[in-house]
Design a protein around this motif. Structure first.
Motif, PDB file in Angstrom:
ATOM      1  N   ALA A  66       0.823  -1.206   0.000  1.00 24.31           N
ATOM      2  CA  ALA A  66       0.000   0.000   0.000  1.00 24.31           C
ATOM      3  C   ALA A  66       0.857   1.256   0.000  1.00 24.31           C
ATOM      4  O   ALA A  66       0.564   2.226  -0.712  1.00 24.31           O
ATOM      5  CB  ALA A  66      -0.928  -0.008   1.212  1.00 24.31           C
ATOM      6  N   THR A  67       1.914   1.263   0.790  1.00 12.68           N
ATOM      7  CA  THR A  67       2.773   2.447   0.870  1.00 12.68           C
ATOM      8  C   THR A  67       3.401   2.748  -0.489  1.00 12.68           C
ATOM      9  O   THR A  67       3.407   3.899  -0.957  1.00 12.68           O
ATOM     10  CB  THR A  67       3.870   2.250   1.932  1.00 12.68           C
ATOM     11  N   ILE A  68       3.931   1.725  -1.133  1.00 12.14           N
ATOM     12  CA  ILE A  68       4.525   1.912  -2.473  1.00 12.14           C
ATOM     13  C   ILE A  68       3.463   2.377  -3.461  1.00 12.14           C
ATOM     14  O   ILE A  68       3.689   3.294  -4.263  1.00 12.14           O
ATOM     15  CB  ILE A  68       5.183   0.599  -2.942  1.00 12.14           C
ATOM     16  N   ARG A  69       2.299   1.765  -3.404  1.00 12.56           N
ATOM     17  CA  ARG A  69       1.224   2.073  -4.356  1.00 12.56           C
ATOM     18  C   ARG A  69       0.782   3.529  -4.258  1.00 12.56           C
ATOM     19  O   ARG A  69       0.688   4.234  -5.257  1.00 12.56           O
ATOM     20  CB  ARG A  69       0.049   1.141  -4.084  1.00 12.56           C
ATOM     21  N   TRP A  70       0.531   4.000  -3.046  1.00 10.11           N
ATOM     22  CA  TRP A  70       0.009   5.372  -2.896  1.00 10.11           C
ATOM     23  C   TRP A  70       1.090   6.424  -3.108  1.00 10.11           C
ATOM     24  O   TRP A  70       0.786   7.519  -3.589  1.00 10.11           O
ATOM     25  CB  TRP A  70      -0.667   5.534  -1.538  1.00 10.11           C
ATOM     26  N   GLY A 120      -5.718  18.445  -3.987  1.00 10.69           N
ATOM     27  CA  GLY A 120      -4.802  17.884  -4.976  1.00 10.69           C
ATOM     28  C   GLY A 120      -4.606  16.397  -4.773  1.00 10.69           C
ATOM     29  O   GLY A 120      -4.527  15.919  -3.629  1.00 10.69           O
ATOM     30  N   ALA A 121      -4.530  15.643  -5.872  1.00 11.45           N
ATOM     31  CA  ALA A 121      -4.364  14.193  -5.789  1.00 11.45           C
ATOM     32  C   ALA A 121      -3.044  13.815  -5.117  1.00 11.45           C
ATOM     33  O   ALA A 121      -2.975  12.827  -4.380  1.00 11.45           O
ATOM     34  CB  ALA A 121      -4.434  13.572  -7.180  1.00 11.45           C
ATOM     35  N   GLY A 122      -1.994  14.600  -5.344  1.00  9.79           N
ATOM     36  CA  GLY A 122      -0.702  14.291  -4.739  1.00  9.79           C
ATOM     37  C   GLY A 122      -0.766  14.323  -3.225  1.00  9.79           C
ATOM     38  O   GLY A 122      -0.259  13.430  -2.540  1.00  9.79           O
ATOM     39  N   LEU A 123      -1.398  15.363  -2.669  1.00  9.89           N
ATOM     40  CA  LEU A 123      -1.564  15.457  -1.217  1.00  9.89           C
ATOM     41  C   LEU A 123      -2.398  14.297  -0.697  1.00  9.89           C
ATOM     42  O   LEU A 123      -2.039  13.665   0.311  1.00  9.89           O
ATOM     43  CB  LEU A 123      -2.229  16.789  -0.868  1.00  9.89           C
ATOM     44  N   ALA A 124      -3.509  14.024  -1.360  1.00 11.21           N
ATOM     45  CA  ALA A 124      -4.427  12.991  -0.885  1.00 11.21           C
ATOM     46  C   ALA A 124      -3.746  11.628  -0.827  1.00 11.21           C
ATOM     47  O   ALA A 124      -3.820  10.913   0.186  1.00 11.21           O
ATOM     48  CB  ALA A 124      -5.659  12.944  -1.791  1.00 11.21           C
ATOM     49  N   TYR A 125      -3.064  11.236  -1.899  1.00  7.68           N
ATOM     50  CA  TYR A 125      -2.407   9.928  -1.916  1.00  7.68           C
ATOM     51  C   TYR A 125      -1.195   9.892  -0.988  1.00  7.68           C
ATOM     52  O   TYR A 125      -0.854   8.837  -0.440  1.00  7.68           O
ATOM     53  CB  TYR A 125      -2.007   9.551  -3.335  1.00  7.68           C
ATOM     54  N   GLY A 126      -0.554  11.040  -0.782  1.00  8.82           N
ATOM     55  CA  GLY A 126       0.559  11.085   0.155  1.00  8.82           C
ATOM     56  C   GLY A 126       0.108  10.786   1.575  1.00  8.82           C
ATOM     57  O   GLY A 126       0.783  10.051   2.326  1.00  8.82           O
ATOM     58  N   VAL A 127      -1.033  11.339   1.980  1.00 11.27           N
ATOM     59  CA  VAL A 127      -1.580  11.050   3.304  1.00 11.27           C
ATOM     60  C   VAL A 127      -1.957   9.573   3.417  1.00 11.27           C
ATOM     61  O   VAL A 127      -1.739   8.934   4.457  1.00 11.27           O
ATOM     62  CB  VAL A 127      -2.796  11.953   3.589  1.00 11.27           C
ATOM     63  N   MET A 128      -2.504   9.009   2.352  1.00 11.19           N
ATOM     64  CA  MET A 128      -2.858   7.587   2.365  1.00 11.19           C
ATOM     65  C   MET A 128      -1.613   6.703   2.528  1.00 11.19           C
ATOM     66  O   MET A 128      -1.645   5.683   3.227  1.00 11.19           O
ATOM     67  CB  MET A 128      -3.606   7.214   1.084  1.00 11.19           C
ATOM     68  N   ALA A 129      -0.519   7.092   1.890  1.00 10.89           N
ATOM     69  CA  ALA A 129       0.734   6.335   2.031  1.00 10.89           C
ATOM     70  C   ALA A 129       1.222   6.372   3.469  1.00 10.89           C
ATOM     71  O   ALA A 129       1.702   5.360   4.010  1.00 10.89           O
ATOM     72  CB  ALA A 129       1.794   6.897   1.084  1.00 10.89           C
ATOM     73  N   ALA A 130       1.089   7.526   4.124  1.00 10.38           N
ATOM     74  CA  ALA A 130       1.510   7.645   5.520  1.00 10.38           C
ATOM     75  C   ALA A 130       0.655   6.758   6.423  1.00 10.38           C
ATOM     76  O   ALA A 130       1.166   6.126   7.366  1.00 10.38           O
ATOM     77  CB  ALA A 130       1.420   9.107   5.962  1.00 10.38           C
ATOM     78  N   LEU A 165       2.321  10.816  -7.514  1.00 10.50           N
ATOM     79  CA  LEU A 165       3.136  11.445  -8.557  1.00 10.50           C
ATOM     80  C   LEU A 165       2.372  11.478  -9.875  1.00 10.50           C
ATOM     81  O   LEU A 165       1.391  10.765 -10.069  1.00 10.50           O
ATOM     82  CB  LEU A 165       4.441  10.665  -8.734  1.00 10.50           C
ATOM     83  N   THR A 166       2.828  12.313 -10.785  1.00 10.37           N
ATOM     84  CA  THR A 166       2.253  12.345 -12.134  1.00 10.37           C
ATOM     85  C   THR A 166       2.998  11.336 -12.988  1.00 10.37           C
ATOM     86  O   THR A 166       4.113  11.589 -13.460  1.00 10.37           O
ATOM     87  CB  THR A 166       2.362  13.751 -12.746  1.00 10.37           C
ATOM     88  N   LEU A 167       2.381  10.177 -13.148  1.00 10.43           N
ATOM     89  CA  LEU A 167       3.042   9.076 -13.843  1.00 10.43           C
ATOM     90  C   LEU A 167       2.395   8.830 -15.200  1.00 10.43           C
ATOM     91  O   LEU A 167       1.220   9.154 -15.407  1.00 10.43           O
ATOM     92  CB  LEU A 167       2.939   7.801 -12.994  1.00 10.43           C
ATOM     93  N   PRO A 168       3.124   8.240 -16.132  1.00  8.76           N
ATOM     94  CA  PRO A 168       2.525   7.872 -17.423  1.00  8.76           C
ATOM     95  C   PRO A 168       1.381   6.882 -17.222  1.00  8.76           C
ATOM     96  O   PRO A 168       1.483   5.989 -16.372  1.00  8.76           O
ATOM     97  CB  PRO A 168       3.684   7.218 -18.185  1.00  8.76           C
ATOM     98  N   PRO A 169       0.303   7.005 -17.971  1.00 10.46           N
ATOM     99  CA  PRO A 169      -0.828   6.080 -17.829  1.00 10.46           C
ATOM    100  C   PRO A 169      -0.436   4.613 -17.971  1.00 10.46           C
ATOM    101  O   PRO A 169      -1.083   3.737 -17.396  1.00 10.46           O
ATOM    102  CB  PRO A 169      -1.781   6.521 -18.942  1.00 10.46           C
ATOM    103  N   ALA A 170       0.627   4.341 -18.715  1.00  5.13           N
ATOM    104  CA  ALA A 170       1.043   2.953 -18.927  1.00  5.13           C
ATOM    105  C   ALA A 170       1.463   2.265 -17.632  1.00  5.13           C
ATOM    106  O   ALA A 170       1.484   1.032 -17.559  1.00  5.13           O
ATOM    107  CB  ALA A 170       2.197   2.908 -19.925  1.00  5.13           C
ATOM    108  N   LEU A 171       1.811   3.050 -16.590  1.00  6.45           N
ATOM    109  CA  LEU A 171       2.226   2.462 -15.322  1.00  6.45           C
ATOM    110  C   LEU A 171       1.054   2.110 -14.412  1.00  6.45           C
ATOM    111  O   LEU A 171       1.243   1.416 -13.416  1.00  6.45           O
ATOM    112  CB  LEU A 171       3.174   3.416 -14.588  1.00  6.45           C
TER     113      LEU A 171
END
Length: 387
Positions: free
Chosen positions: A280-284, A356-366, A289-295
């Protein structure tokens, strides 16, 4: 008297249970990705959607203990499952007719009061009736049905108006209620009522249970932004309904692989939770980050760990630690812990995502990382013993 089902073989029990899991998770496969889309079509904004999606997590704090306690005290798991499934169908049918935000919240709360106990009751029923048979290979049929439900709903969402998607959930809940009627009854157990008066509360004083429950709750709650807003985010990025359904299906397919081989894995519950926290930590972190859709497909495969390993670890702990006669209450306590933390995460997800999606997923990773810390503590305590 035996607490196990009055049927000829455990295999026959497993077939009936697999059908029920399939119906239940087909409904979930429609609801999770596309209920937010329906809510948006009804005019709700991001913050309001987050609040609505938190409703089941709040309602379950009362509904699950009541349903689990009733099932254990009366040795009536099958009957309680049937009533809850029928109530869920009626509740979602009423929700489909709700005219505005306030009515949606009220109707969703009523539907959730019946729906939220279904998962812990089904898991308790499974653990009690399967005996020594592995849980994962039976539960995977639910995951397969989740894929079918989400993929089918994704295809239909391209041709059906968004404000009509709720009727797909209603139809799936009707199938769930019908499948509940196929479940085999248990024989009456004269020791169940006596056991439930004292034994379940021992869980609340057990450090191993508290650490496991806390770890599982944080890791599963870290999915809040994904559950609530990934479909909306992917739609905004140009993905069609079929592509969104395929992405959700891929994550669950990875989960199915883990469930299929879980019977051959000799891994302690706490270690499964550690694997879940890492995934989960790696995933979030990556989703922040802004990653290519292929990932995205690669990240979706981490669902096998972030959800699958976490779920198996939590259920495995209950199977080892709690007597069968209080299985529903034990699952209920765990579900309440999961619900309390998920409610907070889901309620905050709208505000986080609005920032922002970056903030939201960063909190989820924590949050997932914090769950990993609790899982590590549980591993050091040793949670394989029975209460």
């Amino acid at each position: 008297m035996s607490p196990y089902p009055k049927i000829s073989t455990v295999r026959a029990f497993a077939v009936r249970l697999a059908i029920f899991y399939a119906a239940l998770f087909a409904a979930l496969g429609v609801q999770l990705p596309f209920l937010p889309v329906w809510l948006a079509a009804k005019g709700l904004g991001a913050e309001a959607i987050g609040i609505v999606l938190a409703v089941p997590m709040v309602v379950r704090l009362l509904a699950i203990p009541l349903a689990a306690g009733w099932a254990d005290r009366r040795d009536a798991l099958r009957a309680t499952l049937g009533m809850a499934a029928a109530g869920s169908f009626l509740g979602y049918a009423v929700l489909a007719l709700a005219p505005g935000p306030a009515a949606i919240v009220a109707c969703f709360a009523l539907a959730s009061a019946c729906y939220t106990p279904l998962m812990p009751l089904a898991d308790s029923y499974a653990l009690r009736g399967l005996g020594g048979r592995a849980y994962g290979p039976v539960r995977l049929w639910g995951s397969l049905a989740f894929i079918a439900g989400s993929f089918t709903a994704g295809l239909l969402s391209d041709i059906v108006a968004a404000d009509a998607l709720i009727w797909l959930i209603v139809s799936a809940m009707l199938l769930t209620a019908a499948a509940a009627g196929l479940l085999a009854p248990f024989e009456s157990s004269s020791t169940a009522a006596a056991a439930v008066k004292s034994s379940p509360r021992l869980l609340l004083r057990d450090p191993g249970f508290l650490c496991i429950a806390g770890a599982a709750s944080l890791i599963q709650a870290s999915h809040a932004v994904y559950y609530g807003f990934s479909s909306l985010e992917w739609r905004a990025a140009g993905f069609g309904g079929s592509a969104i359904g395929a992405l959700w299906a891929l994550g669950v397919a990875a989960e199915i692989v883990l469930f299929a081989v879980s019977g051959r894995l000799a891994v302690a519950p706490a270690r499964l939770l550690l694997a879940g926290a890492a995934g989960a930590t790696i995933r979030w972190c990556a989703m922040a980050l802004t990653l290519p859709p292929a990932l995205l497909p690669v990240l979706q495969c981490l669902h096998a760990l972030s959800f699958g390993a976490t779920h198996l670890g939590a259920v495995g702990f209950i199977a080892r630690a709690a007597p069968a006669e209080i299985g529903a209450s034990a699952q209920g306590y765990l579900a309440v812990a999961l619900g309390a933390v998920m409610a907070a995460a889901m309620g905050a997800s709208g505000l986080l995502y609005a920032g922002g999606a970056g903030l939201a997923y960063g909190v989820m990773a924590a949050a997932a990382a914090a769950g990993g810390v609790l899982a590590l503590i549980a591993a050091r305590l040793g949670v394989e013993r029975s209460l």
